[in-house]
Design an enzyme around this catalytic site. Structure first.
Site, PDB file in Angstrom:
ATOM      1  N   ASN A 217     -20.880-100.965  -2.726  1.00 13.55           N
ATOM      2  CA  ASN A 217     -19.827-101.238  -1.564  1.00 13.55           C
ATOM      3  C   ASN A 217     -18.716-102.285  -1.383  1.00 13.55           C
ATOM      4  OD1 ASN A 217     -22.494-103.104  -1.052  1.00 13.55           O
ATOM      5  ND2 ASN A 217     -21.766-102.459   1.727  1.00 13.55           N
TER       6      ASN A 217
ATOM      7  N   CYS B  64     -19.380-104.778   0.947  1.00  8.56           N
ATOM      8  CA  CYS B  64     -19.930-106.080   0.757  1.00  8.56           C
ATOM      9  C   CYS B  64     -20.800-106.925  -0.148  1.00  8.56           C
ATOM     10  CB  CYS B  64     -20.626-106.180   2.282  1.00  8.56           C
ATOM     11  SG  CYS B  64     -19.489-105.999   4.076  1.00  8.56           S
TER      12      CYS B  64
ATOM     13  N   GLU C 190     -23.287-105.851  -1.674  1.00  8.26           N
ATOM     14  CA  GLU C 190     -24.847-105.237  -1.061  1.00  8.26           C
ATOM     15  C   GLU C 190     -25.415-104.494  -0.913  1.00  8.26           C
ATOM     16  OE1 GLU C 190     -24.414-104.330   2.778  1.00  8.26           O
ATOM     17  OE2 GLU C 190     -23.292-105.256   1.144  1.00  8.26           O
TER      18      GLU C 190
END
Length: 754
Positions: free
Chosen positions: A438, A440, A442
């Protein structure tokens, strides 16, 4: 200063009010005297000055007084800002009292004016809302520092045109009531109270989409989405529309383009017709700019491509300063999907072959984009020997690695996604694969593209046939370790976080059907953490020497989160794809029962948990994801995520002024807040890899290289390879501190900021 001797009576009343505000703002701080501020404001008084102007001056003075030695002044500034909010609300509502009033009447008015979803009045009775109103604790407003209070007011509370309509504790309580609304009637108020005290008391931080949208009439509550585009014009534009819809509703988007044919590939047997992935990325870039997130900022998209793709060199140049500007895309966040085989060849200084996915699939029926591990290596090596393939290119793996490193230092990206590691530890590998991460880095789980088939005319309707894909969808919260000081609070907070997110899945409705399907099948959640640097400082433990302490707390988080999901499975049922998953086999975080017996300090508990999970299942297909949460850490008054701090004290300068930022416990624990910029990045990576073994999704790990410390290319290379070898799944931003002292910057995603 004898300000009360002024002749203007109205000014005297204002000054009395200001002095009252100062006493309120400094209350409880024995080492702070409000007269320190008052003594500095004499020069600003004039006949036509307003109370609001004086109030702003008092805030500015408080901020200027803030230092490492006296960090409480930033809390005084926050309280003065909250005082001003109270006054504006009092004026707007025409109240004859100051502060919080009748909560039921407030909710009723909010619904009538269209600010709140009317369902709250249907779910809860008047008596229940009046009872809920007694939960409000105005003292929670006194805990904000200025950065947090300023962000709360400007980003999260509801405004009526340009005037604040809502107060912080009304926001927290209403969101809590909605979270509890899916519970059984007899449990609702009790759970709402627990949620309220956890989020207002800053033990659990809700992601931005939940905090902004949940009480409103509509809105997405999920933070993270990842989709894939198939190799067809229909699929490309279908997904561009999906990206637009997700951005419109406040989500960050990951999109995998590895299936799209490369530049120079054929289209309908016409050779050299394809323009490759870059033109489509430019359209995605412009879509992200055009369709903003909730009116707050441009959408945020991370296009991903596998490292074997023939267009990967152009992909790497998307944001560099040199080259053809027509091939640039500066508003997206490039992500490179890296295989173990590539990194092994880098170590051996061997060649690497690039392929066109369309030619490979057409001539060999192999889809490289869905392969990982041994199956990928076997297929890839065979393809290198296939003389029928013409659209290939051999490059130096080590030379290309150098280019990746150079681009990371120059632009902060690409993100690196270690595909084999992610899929090896994917608990749902029986039902698909994870192609990329995704926004970011994570949160990720199984996803696949929707297959667009026929579009036909049926009477006066146009019918589109398609086979539904899946869009990875995840809701996020974070545990604030800065305020969790014992195992009982950790246990209750972790389990409550799981229930909050599982309830949120039932409350959200994504604008994309493939996202709703993913929610229904996997019920993916992401419990994260923030404030680790504060937690360690309170324990007087330096970050780099805290591996054992960190391992212990994240093992406890993992255990409690899993137990919370188990309890929900008993109550509500297991997730649809549990049977056949790694969880169902008693393999937790890639570890079997034998591993826990040999390595855990509380192995008996793990063995019992494994037994119960096999019997009852768990509610959520994936559970833990540690986001960067830079913004929400300000609301929480703690350090972001699980990385060491960047600086012990700094001034954040933006268009709205200057704001002092420092960790919450800096005065008493100065020497235990070691700065990231003064650490060996490899040591930070090893700490993160230790946390990663208790995280079934990922961690937003930034690399920070201080070029003032004589960092060489080999240091950057060794850090990346250490991340891969020690089990990290992803690398988020790469930031550098230049020799002029400036740090490289890149805007963060609102949704994934948590």
């Amino acid at each position: 200063m004898n300000v009360l001797n002024r002749s203007n009576i109205e000014s005297q009343i204002d000054i009395k009010e200001i002095r009252k505000a100062l006493k309120w703002a400094c209350d409880g701080f024995e080492d702070i005297n409000y007269l320190e501020i008052e003594s500095q404001v004499n020069s600003i008084y004039h006949d036509k000055i307003t109370t609001k102007e004086i109030q702003k001056s008092l805030i500015d003075i408080s901020l200027n007084l803030t230092s490492i030695e006296m960090p409480k002044w930033r809390i005084v500034a926050a309280r003065l800002l909250i005082w001003e909010l109270y006054k504006e609300i009092q004026h707007q509502r025409k109240n004859d009292f100051f502060g919080y009033g009748n909560y039921y009447e407030f909710v009723k008015n909010s619904v009538e004016r269209g600010f709140y979803d009317s369902k709250i009045m249907k779910i809860y009775t008047k008596e229940e809302l009046e009872t809920a109103g007694t939960f409000i604790n105005p003292k929670y407003d006194l805990d904000f520092d200025y950065a947090g209070a300023n962000m709360m007011i400007n980003r999260y509370i509801i405004f009526d045109e340009d005037k604040p309509f809502e107060m912080p504790q009304e926001l927290f309580l209403t969101v809590s009531l909605f979270i509890a609304s899916v519970e059984k009637k007899e449990n609702r108020l009790n759970l709402a109270k627990q949620v309220y005290n956890s989020i207002a008391g800053r033990k659990i931080s809700l992601a931005t989409p939940i905090l902004i949208n949940l009480r409103k009439n509509s809105g997405n509550l999920s933070s993270c989405f990842v989709t894939a585009i198939d190799d067809s014009l229909d699929s490309i534009f279908y997904n561009i529309n999906s990206i637009a819809q997700i951005s419109k509703n406040g989500g960050g988007v990951g999109v995998n383009l590895s299936r799209i044919r490369a530049k120079g590939s054929s289209i309908k047997k016409t050779p050299n017709a394809s323009g490759g992935v870059v033109p489509w990325i430019k359209i995605i870039n412009d879509t992200a700019v055009a369709v903003n997130q909730l009116g707050k900022r441009a959408g945020a998209v991370t296009p991903a491509i596998d490292i074997w793709h023939l267009d990967v060199e152009d992909f790497l140049d998307l944001q560099t300063e040199n080259g053809d500007q027509r091939k640039k895309a500066y508003d997206i966040f490039p992500q490179l999907v890296v295989s173990d085989l590539f990194l092994k060849r880098v170590e051996k200084n061997e060649d690497w072959t690039l392929f066109d996915p369309h030619e490979v699939k057409t001539k060999t029926k192999i889809d490289l984009s869905i392969l990982w591990g041994d199956k990928f290596e076997k297929a890839y090596i065979n393809l290198e020997k296939n003389s029928e393939l013409k659209l290939t290119k051999k490059i130096s793996s080590k030379g290309f690695m150098k280019k990746i490193m150079k681009t990371m230092i120059e632009t902060g990206m690409p993100y690196l996604f270690f595909k084999d590691r992610v899929n090896e530890l994917n608990p749902n590998k029986h039902d698909g694969m994870v192609g990329s991460g995704n926004l970011c880095q994570e949160s990720f789980s199984n996803f696949r593209p929707t297959e667009i088939k026929n579009i036909s005319l049926n009477g006066d309707k146009i019918v589109q046939e398609s086979k539904s894909g899946l869009i990875h969808t995840c809701n996020l919260v974070s545990l604030n370790l800065a305020n969790i000081d014992n195992d009982d609070i950790l246990k209750s907070s972790a389990k409550l976080a799981v229930r909050i997110l599982d309830n949120t899945i039932d409350l959200t409705f994504s604008p994309i059907e493939e996202s709703n399907l993913h929610n229904n099948i996997y019920r993916t959640i992401g419990v994260g953490a923030m404030g680790l640097a504060d937690y360690l400082a309170l324990k007087k433990s330096p970050y780099e020497k805290s591996q054992h302490i960190i391992d212990e707390i994240f093992e406890k988080i993992a255990y409690n989160v899993l137990e919370g999901s188990l309890e929900l499975a008993k109550e509500r049922g297991k997730y649809q794809k549990f049977d056949g998953s790694e969880w169902s086999k008693g393999i937790l975080f890639g570890k079997d029962e034998k591993w826990f017996i040999e390595n855990s300090d509380f192995s008996d508990k793990w063995v019992e948990l494994i037994k119960d999970i096999k019997k009852y299942g768990i509610r959520n297909g994936q559970l833990i994801a540690i986001a960067p949460n830079t913004s929400s850490a300000l609301i929480q008054g703690c350090t972001p995520s699980v990385l060491p701090i960047y600086s012990k004290f700094y001034i954040d300068k933006n268009s709205k002024g200057t704001v002092p930022i420092c960790p919450p416990y800096i005065k008493e624990n100065f020497w235990f807040y070691k700065e990231n910029k003064n650490m060996d990045p490899k040591n930070v990576v090893k700490i993160i890899s230790g946390i990663q073994k208790w995280v079934d999704q990922g961690i937003s790990m930034e690399l920070l290289f201080n070029l003032n410390l004589d960092i060489k290319a080999k240091d950057i290379y060794d850090t990346i390879m250490t991340a891969w070898k020690t089990g990290c799944k992803t690398i988020y931003y790469t930031r550098t501190i230049q020799k002029n002292g400036n740090i490289s910057e890149k805007n963060e995603c609102v949704s994934c900021a948590n």
